[in-house]
Scaffold this motif. Structure first.
Motif, PDB file in Angstrom:
ATOM      1  N   ASP A 199       5.439   9.381   3.771  1.00  0.00           N
ATOM      2  CA  ASP A 199       4.898   8.513   2.159  1.00  0.00           C
ATOM      3  C   ASP A 199       3.901   7.696   1.772  1.00  0.00           C
ATOM      4  N   TYR A 200       2.960   6.722   2.863  1.00  0.00           N
ATOM      5  CA  TYR A 200       2.134   6.544   2.467  1.00  0.00           C
ATOM      6  C   TYR A 200       0.904   7.421   2.665  1.00  0.00           C
ATOM      7  N   ASP A 201       0.236   8.084   3.121  1.00  0.00           N
ATOM      8  CA  ASP A 201      -0.371   8.843   3.957  1.00  0.00           C
ATOM      9  C   ASP A 201       0.055  10.564   2.567  1.00  0.00           C
ATOM     10  N   GLN A 202       0.715  10.396   2.109  1.00  0.00           N
ATOM     11  CA  GLN A 202       0.852  11.519   0.772  1.00  0.00           C
ATOM     12  C   GLN A 202      -0.150  10.957  -0.194  1.00  0.00           C
ATOM     13  N   ARG A 203       0.403   9.851  -0.372  1.00  0.00           N
ATOM     14  CA  ARG A 203      -0.334   8.640  -1.510  1.00  0.00           C
ATOM     15  C   ARG A 203      -1.575   9.379  -1.722  1.00  0.00           C
ATOM     16  N   ALA A 227     -14.407   6.077  -2.048  1.00  0.00           N
ATOM     17  CA  ALA A 227     -13.747   4.428  -1.693  1.00  0.00           C
ATOM     18  C   ALA A 227     -12.219   5.445  -0.993  1.00  0.00           C
ATOM     19  N   GLN A 228     -11.612   6.415  -1.804  1.00  0.00           N
ATOM     20  CA  GLN A 228     -10.868   6.961  -1.430  1.00  0.00           C
ATOM     21  C   GLN A 228     -10.814   7.991   0.006  1.00  0.00           C
ATOM     22  N   TYR A 229     -12.005   8.432   0.030  1.00  0.00           N
ATOM     23  CA  TYR A 229     -11.885  10.363   0.732  1.00  0.00           C
ATOM     24  C   TYR A 229     -12.602   8.580   2.210  1.00  0.00           C
ATOM     25  N   GLU A 230     -12.824   7.717   1.995  1.00  0.00           N
ATOM     26  CA  GLU A 230     -12.909   6.593   3.124  1.00  0.00           C
ATOM     27  C   GLU A 230     -12.232   6.576   3.286  1.00  0.00           C
ATOM     28  N   LEU A 231     -10.723   5.970   3.328  1.00  0.00           N
ATOM     29  CA  LEU A 231      -9.355   6.034   3.434  1.00  0.00           C
ATOM     30  C   LEU A 231      -8.991   6.798   4.024  1.00  0.00           C
ATOM     31  N   PHE A 232      -8.558   7.795   3.203  1.00  0.00           N
ATOM     32  CA  PHE A 232      -8.110   9.292   3.416  1.00  0.00           C
ATOM     33  C   PHE A 232      -8.795   9.706   5.047  1.00  0.00           C
ATOM     34  N   CYS A 233      -9.940  10.103   5.115  1.00  0.00           N
ATOM     35  CA  CYS A 233     -10.447  10.409   6.551  1.00  0.00           C
ATOM     36  C   CYS A 233     -10.240   8.976   7.391  1.00  0.00           C
ATOM     37  N   LYS A 234     -10.011   8.136   7.564  1.00  0.00           N
ATOM     38  CA  LYS A 234      -8.914   6.754   8.173  1.00  0.00           C
ATOM     39  C   LYS A 234      -7.473   6.664   8.468  1.00  0.00           C
ATOM     40  N   ARG A 235      -7.227   7.559   7.829  1.00  0.00           N
ATOM     41  CA  ARG A 235      -5.815   8.207   7.557  1.00  0.00           C
ATOM     42  C   ARG A 235      -5.465   9.240   8.449  1.00  0.00           C
ATOM     43  N   VAL A 262       2.955  -3.295   1.671  1.00  0.00           N
ATOM     44  CA  VAL A 262       1.171  -4.081   1.026  1.00  0.00           C
ATOM     45  C   VAL A 262       0.349  -2.820   0.517  1.00  0.00           C
ATOM     46  N   LEU A 263       0.194  -1.735   1.964  1.00  0.00           N
ATOM     47  CA  LEU A 263      -1.157  -1.198   1.235  1.00  0.00           C
ATOM     48  C   LEU A 263      -0.503  -0.153   0.418  1.00  0.00           C
ATOM     49  N   MET A 264       0.598   0.118  -0.530  1.00  0.00           N
ATOM     50  CA  MET A 264       0.977   1.168  -1.271  1.00  0.00           C
ATOM     51  C   MET A 264       0.833   0.716  -2.615  1.00  0.00           C
ATOM     52  N   VAL A 297      -1.506  -1.870  -3.568  1.00  0.00           N
ATOM     53  CA  VAL A 297      -3.118  -2.087  -3.297  1.00  0.00           C
ATOM     54  C   VAL A 297      -3.293  -0.493  -4.161  1.00  0.00           C
ATOM     55  N   LEU A 298      -2.971   0.011  -2.936  1.00  0.00           N
ATOM     56  CA  LEU A 298      -3.105   1.433  -3.891  1.00  0.00           C
ATOM     57  C   LEU A 298      -2.993   2.326  -4.950  1.00  0.00           C
ATOM     58  N   MET A 299      -2.238   2.041  -5.603  1.00  0.00           N
ATOM     59  CA  MET A 299      -0.998   2.232  -6.750  1.00  0.00           C
ATOM     60  C   MET A 299      -1.988   1.127  -7.572  1.00  0.00           C
ATOM     61  N   SER A 300      -2.548  -0.301  -7.425  1.00  0.00           N
ATOM     62  CA  SER A 300      -2.893  -0.589  -8.465  1.00  0.00           C
ATOM     63  C   SER A 300      -4.761  -0.458  -8.305  1.00  0.00           C
ATOM     64  N   VAL A 301      -4.927   0.045  -7.706  1.00  0.00           N
ATOM     65  CA  VAL A 301      -6.499   1.039  -7.438  1.00  0.00           C
ATOM     66  C   VAL A 301      -6.202   2.395  -8.621  1.00  0.00           C
ATOM     67  N   SER A 302      -5.743   2.963  -8.461  1.00  0.00           N
ATOM     68  CA  SER A 302      -5.102   3.794  -9.270  1.00  0.00           C
ATOM     69  C   SER A 302      -5.237   4.033 -10.431  1.00  0.00           C
ATOM     70  N   LEU A 303      -4.830   2.675 -10.999  1.00  0.00           N
ATOM     71  CA  LEU A 303      -4.212   1.745 -12.263  1.00  0.00           C
ATOM     72  C   LEU A 303      -5.371   2.184 -12.982  1.00  0.00           C
ATOM     73  N   LEU A 304      -6.954   1.226 -12.313  1.00  0.00           N
ATOM     74  CA  LEU A 304      -7.644   0.984 -12.765  1.00  0.00           C
ATOM     75  C   LEU A 304      -9.231   2.343 -12.733  1.00  0.00           C
TER      76      LEU A 304
END
Length: 405
Positions: free
Chosen positions: A161-165, A116-124, A14-16, A18-25
């Motif tokens: 895979d998720y972390d790489q994405r 927003a993506q950087y904050e997600l990266f830091c969380k991972r 589900v997270l992936m 959502v992430l892909m849908s964000v990238s499309l925007l």
């Protein structure tokens, strides 16, 4: 354990998604403005080719007095091409302004997504550090069965895979941000260049207008040497008048003023309004008069309205139908309107015509822009009124004028 790993796998999926849908925007700068700019640049190239062709023709003519009219026509054409270049560059600047504004908006949106993506990266990263105490091998070797072993491998792969994405998406957003900023700088630089080019074209136009004025002044000051030119101008004006009378007879006008707005504050007698809103300065009257320089034709067929520059709107003195809209060597760019019953008005020496033959116009409608084309020395409007097939003095109808002759 099996239920827990299944839940984690579903959550990761589900997270992936959502992430892909964000990238499309992630926005991409609209290509419409860029496309219009490219088209304008192509048109500008064509105009430059045409201008150079006219320059060569002028150069080939030299100072041949027998070809003075042809020289003036070429100068008029060259001025028109340069004016078209000015309009083209102005349109480019407008498109660059829109592109710059749009790109700045896209950059703001992309920067927000990058944050927003950087904050997600830091969380991972923090999650990986916290879970680093437990080895992936340890998780795998704790499998209780072969099926559990396969399930644990799938789970670990999905996490990796998720972390790489997350990292790939962050890098993608940053690449796009760099591209948008580069586009912004290019657009700003191109707009500055366009403004410089605009100033150069305006100066070039002024130079050509002065050259056109100088040629007409020479023709009028050296009457004996340019006698054939002066006679050619006069003959063309007479031929045009004969054509106007014939075209007017062909028109079957019925109530041309019906349904049109009349601007009473500018009206004179006979239903005519002033063809220029910002000037009533008459520099040359109708009929016999001393022409500019004291030579040339002494039978002026209309009135000249001065003090108008190269940007005043020329207005239809009455409602009617355009029967002529073209260029002539004597009148330059001119328009003739038929008002029915042998009644016409003529507007000459325009820098630009804005109506076409066959078009119906209302009283006060803009027909063109004042200029200096044809047998003209300085920007003004030459205005004629014909009634019953004969020219008549416009000042019988246009009252409140300022005498300047």
């Amino acid at each position: 354990m099996k239920k827990s790993s299944t839940f984690v796998r579903k959550t990761s999926a589900v997270l992936m998604a959502v992430l892909m849908s964000v990238s499309l925007l992630i926005p991409v700068v609209d290509a419409s403005n860029r496309g219009q700019i490219d088209q304008l640049k192509k048109e500008a190239t064509s105009l430059n080719v045409k201008k150079n062709e006219l320059k060569k023709k002028l150069s080939d003519l030299g100072d041949d007095k027998e070809k003075a009219i042809e020289q003036k026509t070429l100068l008029d054409n060259q001025c028109q091409v340069i004016q078209n270049e000015i309009d083209n560059i102005t349109a480019q600047i407008t498109q660059y302004t829109a592109l710059i504004s749009e790109t700045e908006e896209k950059i703001a949106e992309t920067e927000a997504k990058e944050q927003a993506q950087y904050e997600l990266f830091c969380k991972r990263v923090r999650a990986m550090e916290e879970n680093g105490k437990v080895s992936y091998w340890e998780v795998i070797f704790k499998a209780t069965s072969f099926a559990d072993f396969l399930s644990r491998i799938d789970f670990i792969n999905e996490i990796m895979d998720y972390d790489q994405r997350v990292m790939d998406e962050l890098q993608g957003i940053r690449d796009q941000l760099a591209e948008e900023k580069a586009t912004l700088e290019e657009s700003k630089a191109a707009q500055v260049a366009a403004r410089t080019s605009l100033n150069e074209r305006k100066q070039e136009l002024q130079t050509q207008l002065e050259a056109a004025n100088a040629l007409v002044k020479k023709i009028r000051s050296q009457e004996s040497e340019y006698q054939s030119t002066i006679k050619a101008y006069e003959k063309e004006e007479d031929d045009i008048q004969s054509k106007i009378v014939e075209l007017s007879k062909q028109q079957n006008m019925s109530g041309p003023n019906a349904g049109t707005e009349v601007i009473h504050s500018q009206m004179g007698s006979g239903g005519y309004m002033w063809p220029i809103a910002n000037s009533r300065k008459v520099t040359s009257p109708f009929g016999r008069r001393a022409s500019p320089g004291g030579i040339g034709s002494t039978n002026h067929k209309g009135v000249d309205i001065g003090g108008v520059g190269y940007s005043s709107n020329i207005l239809a003195s009455k409602a009617g139908k355009v029967i002529v809209s073209q260029y002539s060597r004597s009148y330059g760019n001119y328009v003739v309107i038929s008002h029915g019953s042998g009644n016409t008005t003529l507007y000459a020496h325009m820098s630009k015509r804005l109506v076409s033959a066959g078009q119906k116009v209302s009283q006060g409608q803009v027909l063109g822009i004042t200029g200096n084309t044809g047998n003209s020395m300085g920007p003004h409007l030459h205005f004629e009124i014909t009634e019953g097939g004969s020219r008549t003095d416009p000042l019988k109808y246009l009252t409140g004028y300022a005498k300047a002759w």
